[in-house]
Scaffold this motif. Structure first.
Motif, PDB file in Angstrom:
ATOM      1  N   GLU A 362       0.890  -1.227   0.015  1.00 24.42           N
ATOM      2  CA  GLU A 362      -0.055   0.059   0.055  1.00 24.42           C
ATOM      3  C   GLU A 362       1.039   1.464   0.067  1.00 24.42           C
ATOM      4  O   GLU A 362       0.682   2.364  -0.773  1.00 24.42           O
ATOM      5  N   LYS A 399     -10.850  -2.500   2.422  1.00 27.77           N
ATOM      6  CA  LYS A 399     -11.192  -1.613   1.422  1.00 27.77           C
ATOM      7  C   LYS A 399     -11.226  -0.142   2.289  1.00 27.77           C
ATOM      8  O   LYS A 399     -10.761   0.832   1.663  1.00 27.77           O
ATOM      9  N   MET A 400     -11.761  -0.033   3.427  1.00 28.36           N
ATOM     10  CA  MET A 400     -11.689   1.033   4.271  1.00 28.36           C
ATOM     11  C   MET A 400     -10.378   1.680   4.546  1.00 28.36           C
ATOM     12  O   MET A 400      -9.698   2.496   4.530  1.00 28.36           O
ATOM     13  N   LYS A 402      -7.841   0.907   2.598  1.00 27.25           N
ATOM     14  CA  LYS A 402      -7.110   1.824   1.519  1.00 27.25           C
ATOM     15  C   LYS A 402      -7.947   3.233   1.223  1.00 27.25           C
ATOM     16  O   LYS A 402      -7.166   4.214   0.930  1.00 27.25           O
ATOM     17  N   GLN A 403      -8.945   3.193   1.348  1.00 25.21           N
ATOM     18  CA  GLN A 403      -9.661   4.696   1.492  1.00 25.21           C
ATOM     19  C   GLN A 403      -8.982   5.827   2.326  1.00 25.21           C
ATOM     20  O   GLN A 403      -8.674   6.700   1.880  1.00 25.21           O
ATOM     21  N   ASP A 406      -5.573   6.596   0.953  1.00 28.44           N
ATOM     22  CA  ASP A 406      -5.784   7.609   0.044  1.00 28.44           C
ATOM     23  C   ASP A 406      -5.975   9.144   0.319  1.00 28.44           C
ATOM     24  O   ASP A 406      -5.478  10.000  -0.025  1.00 28.44           O
ATOM     25  N   SER A 407      -7.065   9.162   1.387  1.00 27.50           N
ATOM     26  CA  SER A 407      -7.260  10.508   1.945  1.00 27.50           C
ATOM     27  C   SER A 407      -5.889  11.004   2.669  1.00 27.50           C
ATOM     28  O   SER A 407      -5.657  12.234   2.493  1.00 27.50           O
ATOM     29  N   ASP A 422     -12.442   9.925  10.236  1.00 32.98           N
ATOM     30  CA  ASP A 422     -13.175   9.273   9.096  1.00 32.98           C
ATOM     31  C   ASP A 422     -13.430   8.029   9.707  1.00 32.98           C
ATOM     32  O   ASP A 422     -13.992   7.213   8.794  1.00 32.98           O
TER      33      ASP A 422
END
Ligand code: ADP
Ligand code: ZN
Ligand code: MG
Length: 495
Positions: A362, A399-400, A402-403, A406-407, A422
């Motif tokens: 990641e 998934k969370m 990764k999000q 990204d943020s 978040d």
């Protein structure tokens, strides 16, 4: 130059030996108290000693000796207890004394080696002939002035900067091996902290000696020395060029002349600079203003306490300790500070392996996409450790995760901060959690039977599955409690 046929190239064996100059990271210069720093107003870091004014006497910088010994030990050299400084005489405008203080017949260290992977991925040991101390010269400034067409200016700030020169045996056989050797050497010098090895600023410079001979020949061919190459990639290219040039000379019935050649980056070729006939006679003699340098065993062992775990040894240990691949170990040891923060994070985390996989799968991908170095990452390795633990406990779905990463990259913020803001809203409604537990129980009769038969550890299986089903939003404490309650009830009923 025309491309040579592969069967012609295949007849020859290249031989390469490298001479590497490295500036030492001392506060002051080698023989005076002037600051040792790149750049600065021209001729502002100078004094009578480094300007070579008559009567000024050199005094050896103790720290420079210590860094040189450290480097020598890190490349497995033997230290000579008593080494001698010599004068290397030549005339050049950037050398005000008319000689460079260097070491000649009695250098500080000899007979070392560096292990380098060869084309087959096997380890090949490259001999180090010697490591000696010397001082840098100043710089001639050929451009950048209104009258640069007719004049050259001199900046003596660099004059007297402490250097080590590391000379390899002619053990390298391909440009790739030379590239690997330089990469490994630089890594070791960076880990030991003896130099910043900044090639653009000239803290690390390399002269490449290369010759070719017919395969199986008993004696090496005549070598040429390529100078003025300022990156490892260009050194590889210069060697590739030079090998073909020499083969072409031999194939056309000529002889290779021993000479220095300059690499021209723009044209991708080398040019003759001076031949052996024009070579300097340096008239070396012992420096009368400096006593022999004595580095006794006691001083040596004090210096050695600063020797860190070296990159190759560290990789071997990390591969075993964290059960990771060599490739991953390479990534994680890219710099000593990165390896240190990784190990700190890995040891603090529940699963070091997950920290590794988050970094390699990641983090590095995102850094690459954002064109950032590891040191510039918005997400720190302790942030990665936090993320790894949340993933490990099932509180964060991949998934969370990764999000969130990204943020972090989009906003330039570390993981903990973005996570706090978040993080998935927790489901603390017992009814909702129970409904999901029922669903998982119904879908997994085998695991239920195991639990009923007394295998209590199976509870973790249900917790994990419900957590996943809730997309990581189930309140973990409540979830644990409810799973045990449900399963125990089933066990009591003899389900
Ligand atoms: P010189 O006397 O010209 O300075 P040295 O014997 O001191 O030559 O070697 C300088 C460097 O050149 C060393 O790194 C050495 O390994 C390398 N070298 C010596 N002979 C050869 C050769 N025939 N081909 C390639 N490299 C060589
Ligand atoms: Zn000075
Ligand atoms: Mg030599």
């Amino acid at each position: 130059m025309t491309a040579l046929a592969p069967e012609i190239l295949a007849k020859y064996q290249p031989v390469i030996g490298l001479e590497v100059h490295v500036q030492l990271l001392t506060e002051t210069k080698a023989f005076c108290g002037c600051i040792n720093r790149y750049g600065g107003e021209p001729n502002s870091h100078v004094c009578p000693v480094c300007l070579g004014l008559p009567g000024a006497l050199p005094v050896l910088n103790r720290h420079a000796v210590e860094l040189a010994v450290l480097a020598a030990k890190a490349i497995n050299c033997e230290i000579r207890e008593t080494s001698v400084f010599s004068r290397k005489n030549y005339f050049y405008p950037d050398l005000p004394k008319g000689y460079q203080i260097s070491q000649f017949d009695l250098p500080l260290a000899e007979q070392g080696w560096i292990d380098v992977p060869d084309a087959l991925g096997e380890t090949k040991r490259i001999g180090i002939t010697r490591l000696h101390m010397e001082e840098d010269a100043g710089k001639s400034l050929h451009d950048g002035f209104a009258d640069s067409v007719s004049r050259t200016y001199i900046d003596l700030n660099r004059c007297g900067t402490p250097l080590i020169e590391i000379v390899s045996e002619p053990d390298l056989r391909t440009p790739d091996e030379a590239f690997e050797y330089l990469t490994r050497l630089k890594e070791i010098l960076l880990y030991t902290g003896v130099s910043d090895c900044n090639m653009e600023e000239g803290s690390l410079r390399c002269d490449a000696n290369v010759s070719v001979m017919l395969k199986g020949a008993a004696v090496f061919g005549t070598k040429a020395e390529v100078k003025n190459v300022n990156s490892f990639r260009y050194i590889r290219a210069a060697l590739e060029y030079e090998i073909e040039r020499q083969i072409e000379v031999l194939e056309s019935g000529g002889r290779v002349v021993q000479e220095s050649r300059l690499w021209n980056n723009a044209e991708g070729r080398t040019y003759s600079m001076r031949s052996k006939e024009q070579a300097h006679d340096y008239r070396y003699f012992p420096e009368p203003d400096l006593p022999p340098l004595v580095v006794g065993s006691e001083w040596q062992s004090r210096i050695l306490t600063d020797l860190p775990e070296l990159p190759e040894a560290r990789r071997a240990r990390m591969i075993a300790e964290y059960d990771i691949s060599r490739q991953d170990a390479m990534t994680l040891t890219a710099s000593r500070s990165f390896a240190d923060s990784f190990e700190k994070a890995a040891r603090a985390a529940k699963s070091p392996k997950r920290v590794v996989s988050l970094i390699t799968s990641e983090l590095t991908g995102r850094l690459k996409a954002a064109n950032l170095e590891l040191e510039q990452s918005p997400v720190s390795l302790s942030g990665i450790a936090v993320a790894a633990d949340l993933a490990e406990s099932g509180e964060l779905s991949s998934k969370m995760l990764k999000q969130l990463l990204d943020s972090c990259f989009a906003e330039g913020k570390d993981f903990a901060e973005v996570y706090e803001r978040d993080k998935p809203r927790q489901i603390s409604d017992a009814g909702a959690i129970e409904a999901m537990i029922d669903e998982v129980i119904a879908a997994n009769p085998k695991q239920v039977a195991q639990y009923v038969a007394g295998k209590k550890t199976v509870a973790a299986f249900f917790v994990g599955n419900v957590m996943r089903l809730s997309k990581g939003q189930a309140n973990p404490a409540l979830l644990n409690e409810l799973v045990s309650k449900k399963l125990d009830a089933l066990a009591a009923n003899g389900a």
